[in-house]
Design a protein around this motif. Structure first.
Motif, short mmCIF file in Angstrom:
data_model
loop_
_atom_site.label_atom_id
_atom_site.label_comp_id
_atom_site.label_asym_id
_atom_site.label_seq_id
_atom_site.Cartn_x
_atom_site.Cartn_y
_atom_site.Cartn_z
N VAL A 71 0.85 -1.20 0.00
CA VAL A 71 0.00 0.00 0.00
C VAL A 71 0.88 1.24 0.00
O VAL A 71 0.62 2.21 -0.72
CB VAL A 71 -0.98 0.00 1.19
N GLU A 72 1.94 1.21 0.78
CA GLU A 72 2.87 2.34 0.84
C GLU A 72 3.49 2.59 -0.53
O GLU A 72 3.57 3.73 -1.01
CB GLU A 72 3.96 2.08 1.88
N ALA A 73 3.96 1.54 -1.18
CA ALA A 73 4.54 1.68 -2.52
C ALA A 73 3.49 2.13 -3.52
O ALA A 73 3.78 2.94 -4.41
CB ALA A 73 5.17 0.35 -2.96
N TYR A 74 2.26 1.62 -3.39
CA TYR A 74 1.18 1.98 -4.31
C TYR A 74 0.88 3.48 -4.23
O TYR A 74 0.70 4.15 -5.24
CB TYR A 74 -0.07 1.16 -3.98
N GLY A 77 5.07 5.44 -4.31
CA GLY A 77 6.20 4.82 -4.99
C GLY A 77 7.17 5.78 -5.63
O GLY A 77 8.37 5.55 -5.64
N GLN A 78 6.68 6.88 -6.15
CA GLN A 78 7.56 7.83 -6.82
C GLN A 78 8.44 8.59 -5.83
O GLN A 78 9.40 9.24 -6.23
CB GLN A 78 6.75 8.81 -7.69
N ASP A 79 8.15 8.53 -4.54
CA ASP A 79 8.90 9.29 -3.54
C ASP A 79 10.10 8.54 -2.98
O ASP A 79 10.75 9.05 -2.08
CB ASP A 79 7.97 9.67 -2.37
N TYR A 80 10.40 7.37 -3.49
CA TYR A 80 11.47 6.57 -2.92
C TYR A 80 12.75 6.69 -3.72
O TYR A 80 12.72 6.96 -4.92
CB TYR A 80 11.05 5.10 -2.79
N SER A 81 13.87 6.47 -3.05
CA SER A 81 15.18 6.60 -3.68
C SER A 81 15.46 5.44 -4.64
O SER A 81 14.74 4.44 -4.66
CB SER A 81 16.26 6.64 -2.60
N ALA A 82 16.53 5.57 -5.39
CA ALA A 82 16.90 4.58 -6.40
C ALA A 82 17.13 3.20 -5.79
O ALA A 82 16.77 2.19 -6.39
CB ALA A 82 18.13 5.04 -7.17
N ARG A 85 13.99 1.15 -5.51
CA ARG A 85 13.23 0.96 -6.73
C ARG A 85 12.77 -0.47 -6.93
O ARG A 85 11.68 -0.72 -7.42
CB ARG A 85 14.05 1.37 -7.96
N SER A 86 13.64 -1.45 -6.61
CA SER A 86 13.24 -2.85 -6.83
C SER A 86 12.03 -3.21 -5.98
O SER A 86 11.13 -3.91 -6.44
CB SER A 86 14.40 -3.80 -6.57
N TRP A 87 11.97 -2.70 -4.75
CA TRP A 87 10.82 -2.95 -3.87
C TRP A 87 9.58 -2.29 -4.45
O TRP A 87 8.51 -2.91 -4.54
CB TRP A 87 11.11 -2.42 -2.46
N VAL A 88 9.70 -1.04 -4.89
CA VAL A 88 8.55 -0.33 -5.46
C VAL A 88 8.05 -1.05 -6.70
O VAL A 88 6.85 -1.28 -6.87
CB VAL A 88 8.90 1.14 -5.77
N GLU A 89 8.97 -1.45 -7.58
CA GLU A 89 8.59 -2.16 -8.80
C GLU A 89 7.92 -3.49 -8.48
O GLU A 89 6.93 -3.86 -9.12
CB GLU A 89 9.79 -2.36 -9.72
N PHE A 90 8.46 -4.22 -7.51
CA PHE A 90 7.86 -5.49 -7.11
C PHE A 90 6.41 -5.26 -6.66
O PHE A 90 5.49 -5.95 -7.09
CB PHE A 90 8.67 -6.15 -5.98
N CYS A 91 6.22 -4.28 -5.78
CA CYS A 91 4.88 -4.00 -5.24
C CYS A 91 3.92 -3.55 -6.34
O CYS A 91 2.76 -3.97 -6.37
CB CYS A 91 4.95 -2.96 -4.14
N LYS A 92 4.40 -2.72 -7.24
CA LYS A 92 3.53 -2.24 -8.33
C LYS A 92 3.16 -3.37 -9.28
O LYS A 92 2.02 -3.47 -9.72
CB LYS A 92 4.19 -1.08 -9.06
N GLU A 93 4.12 -4.24 -9.61
CA GLU A 93 3.82 -5.38 -10.48
C GLU A 93 2.81 -6.32 -9.82
O GLU A 93 1.89 -6.81 -10.47
CB GLU A 93 5.09 -6.13 -10.84
N LEU A 94 3.00 -6.57 -8.52
CA LEU A 94 2.06 -7.41 -7.79
C LEU A 94 0.67 -6.78 -7.77
O LEU A 94 -0.33 -7.46 -8.02
CB LEU A 94 2.58 -7.66 -6.37
N ALA A 95 0.61 -5.49 -7.51
CA ALA A 95 -0.68 -4.78 -7.51
C ALA A 95 -1.36 -4.88 -8.87
O ALA A 95 -2.57 -5.13 -8.95
CB ALA A 95 -0.48 -3.32 -7.11
#
Length: 144
Positions: A71-74, A77-82, A85-95
């Motif tokens: 939910v945090e990444a959803y 997600g754009q507010d996180y550092s480089a 990114r892998s965590w944000v991308e994982f969460c977005k792909e799962l979502a």
């Protein structure tokens, strides 16, 4: 094999060995048990393998999403550092997979781990309903 033992062996395998280990898992219940025992400081390989496993059902995928703090990444997600990114991308792909109905309801139920007030707040922030609704085990999956 206990979930903790499976995870220890998994962490010491090469990618081919990991794939072979995961092919031995046949139920969403087994996948969900692994998630409960997993140390998230060990990276995203095991969670990604769970998400991509053919036995991963909707309850397991939702559990994975919440355990990964999806939910945090959803929402941010754009507010996180480089390096995140892998965590944000994982969460977005799962979502995206959950929203596209990639995962069928199955034997693993899911109860949203936040209360009514938090759910209401998340709805107002635009979190889709599928992430905020409890998911019962399906009757056909229970009868097996």
């Amino acid at each position: 094999m206990q979930a903790e033992d499976f995870i220890q062996q998994y962490m010491h395998c090469d990618p081919a060995g990991r794939k072979a280990m995961f092919s031995s898992l046949i139920s969403s219940e087994s996948l969900n048990e692994l998630l409960s025992a997993y140390n998230w400081d060990d990276g995203l390989n095991l969670p990604a393998d769970v998400a991509n496993h053919p036995s991963c059902d909707l309850g397991t995928a939702l559990n994975l999403f919440w355990l990964a703090e999806g939910v945090e990444a959803y929402l941010n997600g754009q507010d996180y550092s480089a390096h995140q990114r892998s965590w944000v991308e994982f969460c977005k792909e799962l979502a995206e997979k959950i929203l596209a109905n990639h995962y069928a309801p199955g034997p693993v139920p899911f109860v949203v781990p936040v209360g009514v007030s938090k759910r209401h707040m998340l709805r107002k922030q635009g979190v889709p309903e599928v992430f905020l609704s409890d998911t019962p085990a399906t009757a056909s999956a229970i009868e097996r």
